[in-house]
Design a protein around this motif. Structure first.
Motif, PDB file in Angstrom:
ATOM      1  N   ALA A  24     -74.640 -17.167  -8.770  1.00  0.00           N
ATOM      2  CA  ALA A  24     -73.927 -16.281  -7.838  1.00  0.00           C
ATOM      3  C   ALA A  24     -72.486 -16.752  -7.715  1.00  0.00           C
ATOM      4  CB  ALA A  24     -74.599 -16.286  -6.464  1.00  0.00           C
ATOM      5  N   THR A  25     -71.618 -15.831  -7.360  1.00  0.00           N
ATOM      6  CA  THR A  25     -70.200 -16.121  -7.157  1.00  0.00           C
ATOM      7  C   THR A  25     -69.930 -16.279  -5.672  1.00  0.00           C
ATOM      8  OG1 THR A  25     -69.671 -14.819  -9.126  1.00  0.00           O
ATOM      9  CG2 THR A  25     -67.858 -15.269  -7.608  1.00  0.00           C
ATOM     10  N   VAL A  26     -69.024 -17.209  -5.331  1.00  0.00           N
ATOM     11  CA  VAL A  26     -68.679 -17.515  -3.945  1.00  0.00           C
ATOM     12  C   VAL A  26     -67.183 -17.296  -3.738  1.00  0.00           C
ATOM     13  CG1 VAL A  26     -68.563 -19.355  -2.196  1.00  0.00           C
ATOM     14  CG2 VAL A  26     -70.515 -19.238  -3.779  1.00  0.00           C
ATOM     15  N   GLY A  27     -66.822 -16.753  -2.590  1.00  0.00           N
ATOM     16  CA  GLY A  27     -65.431 -16.620  -2.196  1.00  0.00           C
ATOM     17  C   GLY A  27     -65.342 -16.642  -0.681  1.00  0.00           C
ATOM     18  N   ILE A  28     -64.140 -16.467  -0.148  1.00  0.00           N
ATOM     19  CA  ILE A  28     -64.020 -16.326   1.299  1.00  0.00           C
ATOM     20  C   ILE A  28     -63.727 -14.868   1.610  1.00  0.00           C
ATOM     21  CG2 ILE A  28     -63.276 -18.714   1.640  1.00  0.00           C
ATOM     22  CD1 ILE A  28     -60.474 -17.482   2.408  1.00  0.00           C
ATOM     23  N   ASP A  87     -52.741 -19.965  -8.590  1.00  0.00           N
ATOM     24  CA  ASP A  87     -52.079 -18.981  -7.732  1.00  0.00           C
ATOM     25  C   ASP A  87     -52.923 -18.749  -6.477  1.00  0.00           C
ATOM     26  OD1 ASP A  87     -50.616 -16.945  -6.598  1.00  0.00           O
ATOM     27  OD2 ASP A  87     -51.074 -15.463  -8.153  1.00  0.00           O
ATOM     28  N   PRO A  88     -52.847 -19.677  -5.493  1.00  0.00           N
ATOM     29  CA  PRO A  88     -53.682 -19.580  -4.291  1.00  0.00           C
ATOM     30  C   PRO A  88     -53.509 -18.278  -3.519  1.00  0.00           C
ATOM     31  CG  PRO A  88     -52.656 -21.741  -4.422  1.00  0.00           C
ATOM     32  CD  PRO A  88     -52.033 -20.900  -5.482  1.00  0.00           C
ATOM     33  N   ALA A  89     -52.395 -17.574  -3.695  1.00  0.00           N
ATOM     34  CA  ALA A  89     -52.171 -16.307  -2.994  1.00  0.00           C
ATOM     35  C   ALA A  89     -53.222 -15.261  -3.352  1.00  0.00           C
ATOM     36  CB  ALA A  89     -50.778 -15.782  -3.292  1.00  0.00           C
ATOM     37  N   LEU A  90     -53.951 -15.444  -4.474  1.00  0.00           N
ATOM     38  CA  LEU A  90     -55.030 -14.516  -4.830  1.00  0.00           C
ATOM     39  C   LEU A  90     -56.111 -14.474  -3.753  1.00  0.00           C
ATOM     40  CD1 LEU A  90     -55.517 -15.270  -8.641  1.00  0.00           C
ATOM     41  CD2 LEU A  90     -54.765 -13.105  -7.605  1.00  0.00           C
ATOM     42  N   VAL A  91     -56.291 -15.582  -3.035  1.00  0.00           N
ATOM     43  CA  VAL A  91     -57.272 -15.614  -1.944  1.00  0.00           C
ATOM     44  C   VAL A  91     -56.906 -14.568  -0.897  1.00  0.00           C
ATOM     45  CG1 VAL A  91     -58.215 -17.026  -0.068  1.00  0.00           C
ATOM     46  CG2 VAL A  91     -57.880 -18.023  -2.331  1.00  0.00           C
ATOM     47  N   ASN A  92     -55.626 -14.396  -0.632  1.00  0.00           N
ATOM     48  CA  ASN A  92     -55.175 -13.414   0.347  1.00  0.00           C
ATOM     49  C   ASN A  92     -55.116 -11.998  -0.226  1.00  0.00           C
ATOM     50  OD1 ASN A  92     -53.273 -16.073   1.091  1.00  0.00           O
ATOM     51  ND2 ASN A  92     -54.324 -15.137   2.812  1.00  0.00           N
ATOM     52  N   SER A  93     -54.618 -11.866  -1.448  1.00  0.00           N
ATOM     53  CA  SER A  93     -54.382 -10.531  -2.004  1.00  0.00           C
ATOM     54  C   SER A  93     -55.640  -9.869  -2.554  1.00  0.00           C
ATOM     55  CB  SER A  93     -53.308 -10.585  -3.089  1.00  0.00           C
ATOM     56  OG  SER A  93     -53.749 -11.366  -4.185  1.00  0.00           O
ATOM     57  N   ALA A  94     -56.617 -10.654  -2.995  1.00  0.00           N
ATOM     58  CA  ALA A  94     -57.825 -10.079  -3.598  1.00  0.00           C
ATOM     59  C   ALA A  94     -59.044 -10.949  -3.315  1.00  0.00           C
ATOM     60  CB  ALA A  94     -57.616  -9.928  -5.100  1.00  0.00           C
ATOM     61  N   PRO A  95     -59.400 -11.136  -2.019  1.00  0.00           N
ATOM     62  CA  PRO A  95     -60.474 -12.075  -1.698  1.00  0.00           C
ATOM     63  C   PRO A  95     -61.829 -11.718  -2.310  1.00  0.00           C
ATOM     64  CG  PRO A  95     -59.890 -10.784   0.228  1.00  0.00           C
ATOM     65  CD  PRO A  95     -58.871 -10.486  -0.823  1.00  0.00           C
ATOM     66  N   PHE A  96     -62.071 -10.428  -2.566  1.00  0.00           N
ATOM     67  CA  PHE A  96     -63.366 -10.023  -3.112  1.00  0.00           C
ATOM     68  C   PHE A  96     -63.322  -9.777  -4.620  1.00  0.00           C
ATOM     69  CE2 PHE A  96     -63.673  -8.506   1.375  1.00  0.00           C
ATOM     70  CZ  PHE A  96     -64.674  -9.378   1.775  1.00  0.00           C
ATOM     71  N   GLN A  97     -62.143  -9.913  -5.237  1.00  0.00           N
ATOM     72  CA  GLN A  97     -62.053  -9.684  -6.679  1.00  0.00           C
ATOM     73  C   GLN A  97     -61.515 -10.951  -7.351  1.00  0.00           C
ATOM     74  OE1 GLN A  97     -60.262  -7.294  -4.580  1.00  0.00           O
ATOM     75  NE2 GLN A  97     -62.120  -6.110  -4.371  1.00  0.00           N
ATOM     76  N   GLY A  98     -60.233 -10.968  -7.682  1.00  0.00           N
ATOM     77  CA  GLY A  98     -59.633 -12.090  -8.405  1.00  0.00           C
ATOM     78  C   GLY A  98     -59.544 -13.364  -7.610  1.00  0.00           C
ATOM     79  N   GLY A  99     -59.739 -13.284  -6.291  1.00  0.00           N
ATOM     80  CA  GLY A  99     -59.651 -14.461  -5.437  1.00  0.00           C
ATOM     81  C   GLY A  99     -60.964 -15.189  -5.231  1.00  0.00           C
ATOM     82  N   TRP A 100     -61.983 -14.880  -6.059  1.00  0.00           N
ATOM     83  CA  TRP A 100     -63.246 -15.622  -5.947  1.00  0.00           C
ATOM     84  C   TRP A 100     -62.976 -17.109  -6.197  1.00  0.00           C
ATOM     85  CZ3 TRP A 100     -65.295 -18.255 -10.183  1.00  0.00           C
ATOM     86  CH2 TRP A 100     -64.778 -17.930 -11.436  1.00  0.00           C
TER      87      TRP A 100
END
Length: 128
Positions: A24-28, A87-100
């Motif tokens: 499974a994939t995890v993100g915030i 590129d930590p900003a991906l956590v903010n810009s795409a938390p459910f896609q590229g920011g996993w």
């Protein structure tokens, strides 16, 4: 704020994708990303590391604070998202896609994670 229906959510604001082939994939969540503010540094668990449900396994540093990253399930880390480290900003810009953040092979001996919330339950939890 929209929480994808297919995901499960922890009370520590991590999300977990449906399990495919034991992984499974995890993100915030978007809620957590917004609360953190601009994420400027991400520390993820090492590939091969064992993570334990409910325990810290990394850190997210923002312009506001440093927050622990919690594992929503127990298992072995199989992959980390180097894009989000670079590129930590991906956590903010795409938390459910590229920011996993990372992928984990679930420890099947631990059973199904019982305390994860549905999208509707998580929405109710975060509106309190």
């Amino acid at each position: 704020m929209s929480n994808p229906e297919q995901l499960r959510y922890s009370k520590e604001h991590e999300w977990l994708s449906p399990v495919e082939d034991g992984v499974a994939t995890v993100g915030i969540t978007e809620y957590a990303a917004n609360a953190l503010g601009d994420v400027v540094f991400v520390q993820l668990p090492e590939v091969g590391a064992t993570v334990t449900a409910g325990e810290p396994c990394g850190e997210l540093e923002s312009t506001k604070s440093v927050s622990d990253l919690y594992a929503p399930v127990s298992g072995e880390v199989t992959e980390t998202n180097q894009d989000v480290v670079d590129d930590p900003a991906l956590v903010n810009s795409a938390p459910f896609q590229g920011g996993w953040l990372f992928k984990v092979r679930l420890d099947t001996s631990a059973g199904e994670p019982a305390d994860l919330l549905s999208a509707d339950e998580y929405a109710a939890f975060t509106s309190e």
